[in-house]
Design an enzyme around this catalytic site. Structure first.
Site, PDB file in Angstrom:
ATOM      1  N   ARG A   1       0.823  -1.221   0.000  1.00 11.90           N
ATOM      2  CA  ARG A   1       0.000   0.000   0.000  1.00 11.90           C
ATOM      3  C   ARG A   1       0.851   1.262   0.000  1.00 11.90           C
ATOM      4  O   ARG A   1       0.443   2.287   0.541  1.00 11.90           O
ATOM      5  CB  ARG A   1      -0.982  -0.014   1.174  1.00 11.90           C
TER       6      ARG A   1
ATOM      7  N   ARG B   1      -2.416   6.604  -0.064  1.00  7.93           N
ATOM      8  CA  ARG B   1      -2.522   6.605   1.392  1.00  7.93           C
ATOM      9  C   ARG B   1      -1.669   7.634   2.093  1.00  7.93           C
ATOM     10  O   ARG B   1      -2.163   8.511   2.759  1.00  7.93           O
ATOM     11  CB  ARG B   1      -2.156   5.220   1.972  1.00  7.93           C
TER      12      ARG B   1
ATOM     13  N   ARG C   1      -5.059  12.637  -6.536  1.00  4.29           N
ATOM     14  CA  ARG C   1      -6.398  12.105  -6.292  1.00  4.29           C
ATOM     15  C   ARG C   1      -7.433  13.235  -6.344  1.00  4.29           C
ATOM     16  O   ARG C   1      -8.523  13.074  -6.887  1.00  4.29           O
ATOM     17  CB  ARG C   1      -6.440  11.400  -4.939  1.00  4.29           C
TER      18      ARG C   1
ATOM     19  N   ASP D   1      -6.886  -1.695  -7.475  1.00  6.01           N
ATOM     20  CA  ASP D   1      -7.497  -2.298  -6.288  1.00  6.01           C
ATOM     21  C   ASP D   1      -7.835  -3.740  -6.619  1.00  6.01           C
ATOM     22  O   ASP D   1      -8.018  -4.088  -7.786  1.00  6.01           O
ATOM     23  CB  ASP D   1      -8.764  -1.540  -5.867  1.00  6.01           C
TER      24      ASP D   1
ATOM     25  N   TYR E   1     -15.894 -10.055  -0.529  1.00  2.90           N
ATOM     26  CA  TYR E   1     -16.482  -8.764  -0.889  1.00  2.90           C
ATOM     27  C   TYR E   1     -17.707  -8.927  -1.798  1.00  2.90           C
ATOM     28  O   TYR E   1     -18.686  -8.196  -1.682  1.00  2.90           O
ATOM     29  CB  TYR E   1     -15.436  -7.869  -1.567  1.00  2.90           C
TER      30      TYR E   1
END
Ligand code: 1CP
Length: 342
Positions: free
Chosen positions: A26, A30, A39, A76, A153
């Site tokens: 990651r 982040r 972003r 992702d 998920y």
């Protein structure tokens, strides 16, 4: 193209290295202000992930800013459900949500096996751009979720501490569960192979929710599908990271992967004994990076001392936490480089 820094790939193949390679799960996104700026420009996570030029830009940021020995493509694990016909939304401060879930035979029937070029072309395009822009500086890591984690998920519809809806299906409808797991596996194999063709030098499989299964369930519902993936990928080395699956280390070590990722619950010495013939990756507790530089350096020294400098890729035991100061991540990376010189 020849890589200027191929430490990661040499370590993955079990070859001698002059120092241990290091990156952090990651790392793209982040923690970096530079990431947040891009972003912002994109407007949303999904827009950023589906715009190859922007995804490529944030993939390369940690190489420039943190000095890691590998880039990991900004994407992702949930692009696979999307590619199979089950779209997700990313809810601010909350995480991913699936407006529709998969719980019945009819739901399952409505899904397709993802076609990497048609359904996930934006990831492949991003890989190609990164590969070109990296210009051989460091290897590029591609990834996908393990079928069981994706199953979680797709059935639950959102993140969860227990994934009790997903686990209920394993108990009440194992036949449905296996059919869905197989469809995810077929999609994932095609997707990972396409990532290798697009330029990924190593592929990591994230089984983030492995730890919620019993050893017996892990053997039935997760391991066989990861095995299919490992057996199908011959193009590049594969890393299997099954968070929480301390009980399955021996069996994971027998898969045809090159690298096994460890979390911080897994004892290093014991893991070397259980997995004698593979490169190990990990496993510092991400919370150790909340310490001061002196404390971080001491933790890294202990970790490198326990793993040794060979057949080892230094990393955290899970993704870096969003509120970690970037300078502390840099301290972690620099300390690995210093303490692992041979
Ligand atoms: O951070 C990076 O290095 C960029 C690439 C990346 C990776 C490797 C992202 C971007 N996601 C992932 C993998 C991923 N996604 C995993 C496996 C690794 C792990 O265990 O950490 C998992 C479980 C997910 C699912 C996911 N996506 C979650 C967790 C949901 C839960 O169960 O609580 C969340 C919050 C996301 C959103 C997401 N993915 C990536 C980013 C940067 C974000 C934050 C969204 C944003 O910026 O708005």
């Amino acid at each position: 193209m020849n890589l200027q820094n191929d430490l990661l790939l040499r370590a993955a193949r079990g070859e001698r290295v002059e120092r241990t390679p290091v990156w952090t799960m990651r790392q793209a996104g982040r923690i970096l202000a530079e990431y947040r700026a891009v972003r912002e420009q994109a407007g949303s996570f999904i827009k950023l992930a589906t715009t190859p030029e922007l995804a490529a830009e944030v993939t390369i940021q940690p190489v420039d800013i943190l000095g890691v020995d590998a880039a990991i493509i900004f994407s992702d694990i949930l692009v696979i459900p999307e590619g199979m016909g089950l779209p997700y939304k990313m809810v601010e401060q909350r995480g991913p949500v699936f407006p529709r879930t998969v719980r019945t035979a009819a739901d399952l029937e409505s899904l397709r096996i993802a076609d990497p070029e048609a359904d996930l072309g934006y990831v492949l395009d991003a890989l190609k751009i990164v590969k070109k822009e990296l210009n051989g500086r460091v290897p590029l890591i591609g990834f996908a979720g393990a079928p069981f984690t994706i199953f979680c998920y797709m059935t639950e519809g959102k993140g969860s501490k227990t994934f009790s809806v997903a686990k209920k299906l394993l108990y009440t409808d194992p036949e449905f569960s296996h059919s869905l797991l197989q469809k995810i596996t077929d999609s994932t194999i095609a997707y990972l192979k396409a990532q290798a063709v697009a330029g990924a030098d190593l592929l990591q499989v994230f089984d983030s929710w492995a730890g919620i299964l019993s050893p017996e369930q892990y053997r039935e519902f997760s391991l066989p599908y990861i095995k299919q993936i490992c057996d199908a990928i011959h193009e590049v080395p594969v890393t299997v990271f099954a968070k929480g699956a301390f009980f399955a280390r021996k069996e994971i070590g027998e898969l045809s992967c090159s690298v096994v990722g460890l979390d911080w619950n897994m004892d290093i010495q014991e893991s070397r004994e259980l997995i004698p013939n593979k490169t190990l990756q990990g496993n510092l507790d991400p919370c150790a990076l909340y310490g001061n530089f002196e404390q971080i350096r001491a933790e890294v020294k202990k970790m490198v001392g326990a793993f040794g400098t060979q057949r080892y890729i230094a990393n955290l035991g899970h993704g870096v936490y969003p509120d970690t100061p970037p300078d502390n991540v840099r301290c972690f990376i620099d300390a690995v480089k210093e303490y692992s010189q041979v």
